[in-house]
Scaffold this active site. Structure first.
Site, PDB file in Angstrom:
ATOM      1  N   GLU A   1       0.817  -1.221   0.000  1.00 42.14           N
ATOM      2  CA  GLU A   1       0.000   0.000   0.000  1.00 42.14           C
ATOM      3  C   GLU A   1       0.846   1.264   0.000  1.00 42.14           C
ATOM      4  OE1 GLU A   1      -3.381   0.420   2.617  1.00 42.14           O
ATOM      5  OE2 GLU A   1      -3.545  -1.759   2.813  1.00 42.14           O
TER       6      GLU A   1
ATOM      7  N   TYR B   1       1.912  -3.643  13.447  1.00 43.03           N
ATOM      8  CA  TYR B   1       0.770  -2.967  12.836  1.00 43.03           C
ATOM      9  C   TYR B   1      -0.020  -2.197  13.891  1.00 43.03           C
ATOM     10  CZ  TYR B   1      -3.000  -2.241   9.480  1.00 43.03           C
ATOM     11  OH  TYR B   1      -3.925  -1.679   8.636  1.00 43.03           O
TER      12      TYR B   1
END
Length: 647
Positions: A7, A296
């Site tokens: 991403e 994350y």
């Protein structure tokens, strides 16, 4: 050559270095497609055909998609490595669709930290795109599009509010309800009994307990003064007791608790916390090597992987000693906790905050230190304190005070924070000792209303009632601010008049939609789609028809705000000019619309030339300028100066 698509561009260099020269790593830069704004109602959703969505490539991603297609043609295999959450799964699916990849065969990598070990493990155990996860995200997007478009159109026409949404409006109602409680709050009088005593050369504040065994709140000045008059100048120690108290460290951070702690300790807004955490996750150049410093950062779990716990156990034992080693902590389930990802943690125990400080900005360092210390401390032994409780009495008026000292630092050896209230050794105080008072007074006070929600408190409330997700907390608050439904000053939130009106009207006509329980129940249904226990079509059908009935009823019954007159006549038809609201803001228009379409921008200031007209924004052949509303009788004009963007 094989192509890996992530991403964020910030990850590309690091991941390519871990994978080697036979891989090319490129970024989609987030979502490449979204629902179209075409079709019936501009929804991009065909309601009559099982809510079939129509997707279009975002305009700002056309060049990126073109590059991705070219890259894919040159490579023997395309591997998708988007973020490990619902949105990331949807992005992977959209990439597969646009690049004509076989969804059943295309490799999907899942990793929760950007480290060599994590990337290599993901490569060794690839999976395919999780269709249920994609379906859950798609259903959420369709729901939000239908609710957002239809409610926003309604309230824009009726009350000139800019938008409404499933999570957005439920959150707004929580803020408005809390502000109403603050407004309704009635202060109550009470009095404090403040006494200071000298104990072995040190001054201590004593806590008032009772008079003649009755512990009653002092609610008037006369009673307070009676107690003060009764207190002698010397107090007797009636009891001394010592206890050992353990103070456990807290669980490692979730998205919510990180946002709360960063606001409390560092005064970071939620959006700022998420931005910096994203930077730490995607990677920082440390000594010439680009490394991800944390796992994350969108998670609602406090769980730590066995691999990390094993590494941390060795580090704690080697650095501080085996006596400081504790055990992993488990947080009880809150709201709709999914526990899909680990807690937010450092990717390396040896990369201490101080060792990487020179490579970080001050704000990155502060947040990384917060995350590192909280995680490692959660695996360490509790701090142990010895508490000395001293009870005192004078003429039937009882007080107590407390002293404490640390007997085992536990996890605080890591934090390196000294408690100023600690004493090294307790004074030799025994029952029967007499202590002299150096001050005694009473003070009138009033109970205070609840504090306005801070960003951190609101995030905690959203998590507890189960609305929104870790990835949406910050953006929800930000959109409420942009819509001018709330004011956000230093992270303290207050609802505006327009925000209160919006919440009130939507609660009246859509009590289920704005209700936090309804929103939480919908989140649960989306989770069930993710697990495959319910279908997307079932959820959408159950929602749509009742919602449309409520919408039709609202259009029929909801009042429409009257347009406020300007106090001038339309220069074209003579009808009164009124203040109007459009998608680009407020303007002045003719009340005889649509017969007369006269309009002009809201005035900026009074004309300094004729002093009867107003300067408004106008457009000429050389661009925009400020011109007088009395033109052509008054020709005064001014340039519009704009700040140049820094290159």
């Amino acid at each position: 050559m094989k192509l890996v698509i992530v991403e964020s561009p910030a990850k590309c260099t690091t991941i390519k270095r871990y994978l080697g020269d036979e891989y090319e790593v490129v970024a989609s830069k987030g979502h490449i497609r979204d629902l179209a704004t075409s079709g019936k109602g501009g929804l991009g959703v065909d309601i009559e055909h099982n809510f079939a969505p129509t997707y279009v490539i975002n305009k700002d991603k056309l060049s990126i998609v073109k590059e991705l297609k070219n890259d894919a043609k040159k490579c023997s295999e395309v591997i998708l490595a988007t973020d490990p959450d619902r949105e990331g799964e949807a992005i992977a699916w959209h990439l597969a669709q646009v690049l004509n990849l076989d969804v059943e065969k295309t490799k999907r990598l899942e990793f929760h930290e950007i480290t060599r070990v994590s990337i290599q493990e993901a490569m060794e155990k690839p999976r395919i795109i999780n269709k249920d996860l994609v379906s859950s995200q798609e259903t959420r997007r369709i729901l939000d599009r239908i609710i957002g478009f239809k409610l926003s159109t309604l309230i824009n026409r009726k009350i000139h509010s800019k938008s409404a949404g499933r999570v957005q409006t439920a959150t707004l109602k929580m803020i408005c309800d809390h502000d109403i409680d603050i407004t309704k709050f009635v202060p109550e009088e009470y009095w404090t009994i403040d006494v200071k005593a000298e104990i072995f050369g040190k001054t201590y504040d004593l806590v008032y307990d009772s008079v003649n065994g009755e512990n009653k709140k002092v609610v008037d000045g006369a009673t307070a003064q009676q107690i003060i008059d009764r207190i002698p100048n010397d107090l007797f120690v009636t009891n001394v007791s010592k206890t050992i108290k353990s103070r456990e460290s807290r669980e490692p951070f979730t998205t919510s608790t990180l946002q709360q702690e960063a606001f409390s300790r560092l005064k970071f807004k939620t959006s700022k916390t998420q931005r910096i955490a994203q930077e730490l996750y995607e990677g920082i150049n440390v000594g010439g090597e680009h490394v991800g410093l944390i796992s994350y950062m969108r998670t609602d779990s406090t769980r730590l992987s066995p691999t990390f716990v094993d590494r941390a156990t060795k580090y704690i034992t080697e650095t501080f000693g085996k006596e400081y080693l504790g055990h992993p902590k488990h947080l009880k389930k809150i709201g709709l906790m999914q526990d899909a990802h680990e807690a937010i943690r450092p990717t390396s125990n040896h990369r201490t905050p101080e060792s990487v400080r020179e490579y970080l900005t001050p704000e990155q360092f502060e947040l990384y230190r917060l995350i590192y210390n909280r995680c490692l401390a959660s695996l360490m032994k509790p701090k142990q304190e010895e508490i000395m409780e001293i009870d005192l009495d004078g003429n039937g008026v009882k007080f107590h005070t407390q002293l404490s000292k640390t007997i085992f630092k536990g996890y605080e050896i890591l934090l390196k924070e000294k408690n100023s209230d600690d004493c090294q050794e307790f004074p030799d105080i025994q029952q029967g000792y007499i202590f002299h008072l150096i001050e005694k007074k009473c003070e009138q006070k009033f109970t205070q209303p609840p504090a306005h929600y801070s960003e951190a408190k609101l995030v905690k409330m959203m998590e507890e009632v189960g609305i929104g997700r870790p990835s949406t907390y910050a953006s929800t608050i930000d959109i409420l601010r942009k819509r001018k439904y709330i004011e956000n000053v230093g992270g303290i939130l207050t609802s505006t008049d327009q925000g209160k009106k919006t919440a009130h009207v939507l609660e009246k006509y859509f009590p289920e939609i704005i209700n936090t329980k309804y929103t939480a129940a919908m989140e649960k249904k989306l989770d069930n789609i993710e697990t495959g226990s319910i279908s997307s079509l079932e959820v959408l059908n159950d929602f749509y028809q009742p919602f449309i009935k409520q919408l039709d009823n609202a259009y029929e019954l909801m009042y429409k705000d009257e347009e406020k007159e300007v106090g001038e006549q339309c220069p074209l038809c003579g009808a009164p000019l009124v203040h109007k609201h459009g998608k680009n803001g407020t303007f002045i228009g003719c009340s005889n619309y649509p017969t007369c379409r006269y309009r002009r921008d809201e005035p900026v200031k009074k004309c300094p030339n004729c002093e009867t007209g107003y300067l408004v924004k106008k457009k000429g052949k050389f661009g925009y300028f400020l011109g007088c509303t009395n033109y052509p009788q008054c020709n005064h004009m001014e340039k519009i100066y704009t700040k140049r963007k820094r290159k």
